[in-house]
Design an enzyme around this catalytic site. Sequence first.
Site, short mmCIF file in Angstrom:
data_model
loop_
_atom_site.label_atom_id
_atom_site.label_comp_id
_atom_site.label_asym_id
_atom_site.label_seq_id
_atom_site.Cartn_x
_atom_site.Cartn_y
_atom_site.Cartn_z
N ASP A 1 9.24 5.32 -7.68
CA ASP A 1 8.83 5.68 -6.32
C ASP A 1 7.79 4.68 -5.80
O ASP A 1 6.62 4.85 -6.04
CB ASP A 1 8.25 7.10 -6.35
CG ASP A 1 7.96 7.68 -5.00
OD1 ASP A 1 8.38 7.08 -3.99
OD2 ASP A 1 7.31 8.74 -4.94
N GLU B 1 3.22 5.68 3.15
CA GLU B 1 4.13 6.83 3.12
C GLU B 1 3.55 7.97 2.30
O GLU B 1 3.74 9.14 2.63
CB GLU B 1 5.49 6.41 2.54
CG GLU B 1 6.57 7.47 2.65
CD GLU B 1 6.60 8.47 1.48
OE1 GLU B 1 7.26 9.52 1.61
OE2 GLU B 1 5.97 8.18 0.43
N GLU B 2 2.82 7.63 1.24
CA GLU B 2 2.30 8.66 0.34
C GLU B 2 1.09 9.39 0.92
O GLU B 2 0.66 10.39 0.35
CB GLU B 2 1.90 8.02 -1.00
CG GLU B 2 3.05 7.37 -1.76
CD GLU B 2 4.01 8.37 -2.38
OE1 GLU B 2 3.83 9.59 -2.15
OE2 GLU B 2 4.94 7.95 -3.07
#
Length: 460
Positions: A175, A207-208
């Site tokens: 990821d 994104e995280e």
Amino acid sequence: MQKTYIWALVSLLASSLVDARSAVFDQTPLDIGGSDDSFDSIARIDPNNNDLLKSEMDKVIASSELLSLHRALVEIKSISDNEQAVGGFLMDYLYSKNFTVEKQYVDYDDPTGKPIRSNRRFNIYAYPGNSASPGIILTSHIDTVPPFIPYSLSHPESASFKRDDILISGRGTVDDKASVACQVIAAMDHLEKHPDIPIGLLFVVSEEVGGRGMSTFSNSRLNSGTYHTIIFGEPTERALVAGHKGMVSFTIRVHGKPAHSGYPWLGRSAVSEMLPILTEVDRLGDIPVSQGGLPSSEKYGRTTLNIGFMSGGVAANVVAEEAVANVAVRLAAGNPEDAKDIIFRAIRNAATKHRKDATVVISNGLERPKGDIEVIFGLEAYGVVDIDADVDGFNVTTVNYGTDVPHWKIYGDNVKRYLYGPGTIFVAHGKNEALTVGELEAGLEGYKTLVAKAAERERS
């Protein structure tokens, strides 16, 4: 960090013409890995001979454009809000492959919500030649969660060595740098075979931590609306994702009154008031809407809540003046505003049941509180996200995690959105984040299939 970046870049680009930045796409055949006659003898290697095993595993990685790119990306630390090094490496790599590359800076927010410009993070948008508005776009994120875990290779103990079983471990191996590497190579493969059908690459930051990178792209001139297919990369175990749950997050902040613990009636414990509230919040996904719960659906199952953080008080002998809890909600149905109403009512009911004169208010968390108990909803909130899954040859599933899909504003009609990638979410973010060479290379083949299907749409 600088040494790691330079080593990774030199090892990958030594044979490339780095000065060719935006020309006709390179037609040199790709060496993307896979079975190779030079590795036929590997099966005879003693897997217990660690030095020889490591040497041969390194040769496998070095022999493949895909595996080498993946290793270079993973070796560069890129925890959210600090993606500059990996972004710089990826830009140079794409330049060397004759992509035109645009850098898009992504702002930070200060504690008051005011945007701050910084060069520490930026999105990367790449395309062949002058084709700045391709019909097909591949996109993934280049940030990872903490902590950084170094790249490493291992092989399961067995009677023989199998190339596909080499385990690649480290932060971001799954990821989301597996998807990043696969998408780059898939795009290069497509352009080598079909230079008349341009394809774009979008790699975003943050994104995280809320999706600011994708939101920045979505609200910019780069989001031209000329695309007909967007392929998002996330670990899906190489299945096409037909949709994922929505998201609501919130903070509960309880304000009490401090006192000596020997005389608790002289104060009001914020922790004691928080506990019944969290007990009620924790069950909202398990009770029907008719009883004040959050909705469920046949496609996505039940809504789930996670009380991920709680703190309160300063010492055991002091009545707690403040308590705070952070909660994440994965919505299985309905819209975020209705969910917020349900959550607020549940908190208010639990608080006033514990103490009749409790005042519960919705707050932005920045101003002086107007009540004993603040409910602060996060800025990111969206309902369930339905995604296309109409390409033959893939398993189809749904997932519970959030993605950048809802952060991309779609302009135009009949735009296909796919979510796909190698690796499993069950190891992403964990100490054991890893995938095998076989999984990574199979993931590349899946991306090639999706790109080929998108190219058919463009021709038609």
